[in-house]
Design a protein around this motif. Sequence first.
Motif, PDB file in Angstrom:
ATOM      1  N   MET A   1      81.602 -13.943   1.444  1.00  0.00           N
ATOM      2  CA  MET A   1      80.269 -13.961   0.892  1.00  0.00           C
ATOM      3  C   MET A   1      79.613 -12.601   1.107  1.00  0.00           C
ATOM      4  SD  MET A   1      77.247 -16.530   1.946  1.00  0.00           S
ATOM      5  CE  MET A   1      75.641 -15.868   2.158  1.00  0.00           C
ATOM      6  N   GLU A   2      79.155 -11.993   0.070  1.00  0.00           N
ATOM      7  CA  GLU A   2      78.507 -10.690   0.154  1.00  0.00           C
ATOM      8  C   GLU A   2      77.011 -10.884   0.372  1.00  0.00           C
ATOM      9  OE1 GLU A   2      77.678  -7.102  -2.878  1.00  0.00           O
ATOM     10  OE2 GLU A   2      79.743  -7.836  -2.761  1.00  0.00           O
ATOM     11  N   ILE A   3      76.467 -10.155   1.324  1.00  0.00           N
ATOM     12  CA  ILE A   3      75.050 -10.270   1.636  1.00  0.00           C
ATOM     13  C   ILE A   3      74.319  -9.095   1.001  1.00  0.00           C
ATOM     14  CG2 ILE A   3      73.334 -10.284   3.480  1.00  0.00           C
ATOM     15  CD1 ILE A   3      75.448 -11.508   5.287  1.00  0.00           C
ATOM     16  N   SER A   4      73.372  -9.407   0.124  1.00  0.00           N
ATOM     17  CA  SER A   4      72.528  -8.351  -0.419  1.00  0.00           C
ATOM     18  C   SER A   4      71.297  -8.239   0.477  1.00  0.00           C
ATOM     19  CB  SER A   4      72.148  -8.688  -1.862  1.00  0.00           C
ATOM     20  OG  SER A   4      71.442  -9.911  -1.892  1.00  0.00           O
ATOM     21  N   ALA A   5      70.368  -7.413   0.115  1.00  0.00           N
ATOM     22  CA  ALA A   5      69.177  -7.222   0.941  1.00  0.00           C
ATOM     23  C   ALA A   5      68.404  -8.531   1.040  1.00  0.00           C
ATOM     24  CB  ALA A   5      68.311  -6.131   0.357  1.00  0.00           C
ATOM     25  N   LEU A  22      60.527  -7.053   6.156  1.00  0.00           N
ATOM     26  CA  LEU A  22      61.440  -6.001   5.753  1.00  0.00           C
ATOM     27  C   LEU A  22      62.657  -6.605   5.085  1.00  0.00           C
ATOM     28  CD1 LEU A  22      63.770  -5.796   8.363  1.00  0.00           C
ATOM     29  CD2 LEU A  22      61.653  -5.080   9.388  1.00  0.00           C
ATOM     30  N   TYR A  23      63.466  -5.759   4.486  1.00  0.00           N
ATOM     31  CA  TYR A  23      64.701  -6.188   3.829  1.00  0.00           C
ATOM     32  C   TYR A  23      65.886  -5.676   4.643  1.00  0.00           C
ATOM     33  CZ  TYR A  23      62.099  -7.658  -0.260  1.00  0.00           C
ATOM     34  OH  TYR A  23      61.249  -8.301  -1.096  1.00  0.00           O
ATOM     35  N   LEU A  24      66.773  -6.588   5.037  1.00  0.00           N
ATOM     36  CA  LEU A  24      67.945  -6.224   5.818  1.00  0.00           C
ATOM     37  C   LEU A  24      69.203  -6.424   4.983  1.00  0.00           C
ATOM     38  CD1 LEU A  24      67.095  -7.965   9.222  1.00  0.00           C
ATOM     39  CD2 LEU A  24      66.811  -5.562   8.630  1.00  0.00           C
ATOM     40  N   ASP A  25      70.172  -5.533   5.137  1.00  0.00           N
ATOM     41  CA  ASP A  25      71.449  -5.676   4.445  1.00  0.00           C
ATOM     42  C   ASP A  25      72.508  -6.287   5.360  1.00  0.00           C
ATOM     43  OD1 ASP A  25      71.736  -3.541   6.110  1.00  0.00           O
ATOM     44  OD2 ASP A  25      72.634  -2.216   4.624  1.00  0.00           O
ATOM     45  N   TRP A  26      72.069  -6.847   6.494  1.00  0.00           N
ATOM     46  CA  TRP A  26      72.948  -7.538   7.438  1.00  0.00           C
ATOM     47  C   TRP A  26      72.236  -8.800   7.897  1.00  0.00           C
ATOM     48  CZ3 TRP A  26      70.996  -7.775  12.515  1.00  0.00           C
ATOM     49  CH2 TRP A  26      69.905  -6.952  12.781  1.00  0.00           C
ATOM     50  N   MET A  27      72.997  -9.781   8.339  1.00  0.00           N
ATOM     51  CA  MET A  27      72.411 -11.048   8.766  1.00  0.00           C
ATOM     52  C   MET A  27      72.056 -10.955  10.248  1.00  0.00           C
ATOM     53  SD  MET A  27      71.294 -13.944   7.827  1.00  0.00           S
ATOM     54  CE  MET A  27      71.935 -14.124   6.187  1.00  0.00           C
ATOM     55  N   PRO A  28      70.775 -10.989  10.609  1.00  0.00           N
ATOM     56  CA  PRO A  28      70.376 -10.860  12.012  1.00  0.00           C
ATOM     57  C   PRO A  28      70.832 -12.060  12.841  1.00  0.00           C
ATOM     58  CG  PRO A  28      68.483 -11.389  10.635  1.00  0.00           C
ATOM     59  CD  PRO A  28      69.639 -11.175   9.720  1.00  0.00           C
ATOM     60  N   PRO A  30      70.822 -13.894  16.908  1.00  0.00           N
ATOM     61  CA  PRO A  30      70.181 -13.857  18.227  1.00  0.00           C
ATOM     62  C   PRO A  30      70.949 -12.934  19.167  1.00  0.00           C
ATOM     63  CG  PRO A  30      70.264 -16.092  17.421  1.00  0.00           C
ATOM     64  CD  PRO A  30      71.075 -15.258  16.465  1.00  0.00           C
ATOM     65  N   GLY A  31      70.212 -12.093  19.881  1.00  0.00           N
ATOM     66  CA  GLY A  31      70.820 -11.119  20.771  1.00  0.00           C
ATOM     67  C   GLY A  31      70.895  -9.735  20.168  1.00  0.00           C
ATOM     68  N   ASN A  32      70.789  -9.630  18.823  1.00  0.00           N
ATOM     69  CA  ASN A  32      70.761  -8.321  18.170  1.00  0.00           C
ATOM     70  C   ASN A  32      69.409  -7.671  18.384  1.00  0.00           C
ATOM     71  OD1 ASN A  32      72.613  -9.540  15.357  1.00  0.00           O
ATOM     72  ND2 ASN A  32      73.403  -8.341  17.027  1.00  0.00           N
ATOM     73  N   TYR A  33      69.377  -6.366  18.158  1.00  0.00           N
ATOM     74  CA  TYR A  33      68.135  -5.610  18.283  1.00  0.00           C
ATOM     75  C   TYR A  33      67.684  -5.162  16.915  1.00  0.00           C
ATOM     76  CZ  TYR A  33      69.251  -5.667  23.177  1.00  0.00           C
ATOM     77  OH  TYR A  33      69.529  -6.087  24.440  1.00  0.00           O
ATOM     78  N   ILE A  34      66.370  -5.096  16.748  1.00  0.00           N
ATOM     79  CA  ILE A  34      65.795  -4.702  15.472  1.00  0.00           C
ATOM     80  C   ILE A  34      64.666  -3.712  15.744  1.00  0.00           C
ATOM     81  CG2 ILE A  34      64.151  -6.618  15.387  1.00  0.00           C
ATOM     82  CD1 ILE A  34      64.781  -6.875  12.409  1.00  0.00           C
ATOM     83  N   ASN A  35      64.583  -2.674  14.931  1.00  0.00           N
ATOM     84  CA  ASN A  35      63.513  -1.684  15.054  1.00  0.00           C
ATOM     85  C   ASN A  35      62.488  -1.939  13.969  1.00  0.00           C
ATOM     86  OD1 ASN A  35      64.566  -0.174  17.235  1.00  0.00           O
ATOM     87  ND2 ASN A  35      66.040   0.734  15.823  1.00  0.00           N
ATOM     88  N   LEU A  36      61.227  -1.986  14.385  1.00  0.00           N
ATOM     89  CA  LEU A  36      60.139  -2.212  13.450  1.00  0.00           C
ATOM     90  C   LEU A  36      58.953  -1.369  13.884  1.00  0.00           C
ATOM     91  CD1 LEU A  36      59.204  -3.958  11.005  1.00  0.00           C
ATOM     92  CD2 LEU A  36      58.291  -5.561  12.666  1.00  0.00           C
ATOM     93  N   GLU A  37      58.538  -0.472  13.014  1.00  0.00           N
ATOM     94  CA  GLU A  37      57.395   0.407  13.258  1.00  0.00           C
ATOM     95  C   GLU A  37      57.524   1.178  14.574  1.00  0.00           C
ATOM     96  OE1 GLU A  37      53.927  -2.036  12.904  1.00  0.00           O
ATOM     97  OE2 GLU A  37      54.336  -2.484  10.810  1.00  0.00           O
TER      98      GLU A  37
END
Length: 116
Positions: A1-5, A22-28, A30-37
Amino acid sequence: MEISAVPTEVCTLHPESTLGKLYLDWMPQPGNYINLEGKTYVILERRHRYQFRRGKYNLFRVLVYVQPAPENLERSLVNGRWIIGDGSCRYNAGSEIIRCAVNPNGPCQGCRFWEA
């Protein structure tokens, strides 16, 4: 399955508020890190929202619940995934969420319990 934004809404649990979208091109996960502002957050939970269109349900939006990541975040890449702390230490939990049992708040450098 291909994940688009995927449209992703970033929220905090306590107090409950929306930090941004925001739009992510990967499936977040739990335990991952995300940068916002300019700030780094750790993902605690992920929820999906679906919309019924043309006779089937489609992924409409992803909600992620986050908490601020610690400032002195030490991470190691072990077996293709990021863990908190020094991955070569015997007491490291090998987790994205907790460092270890003897020194969970860290840092690993200079810890008197550190063992290879």
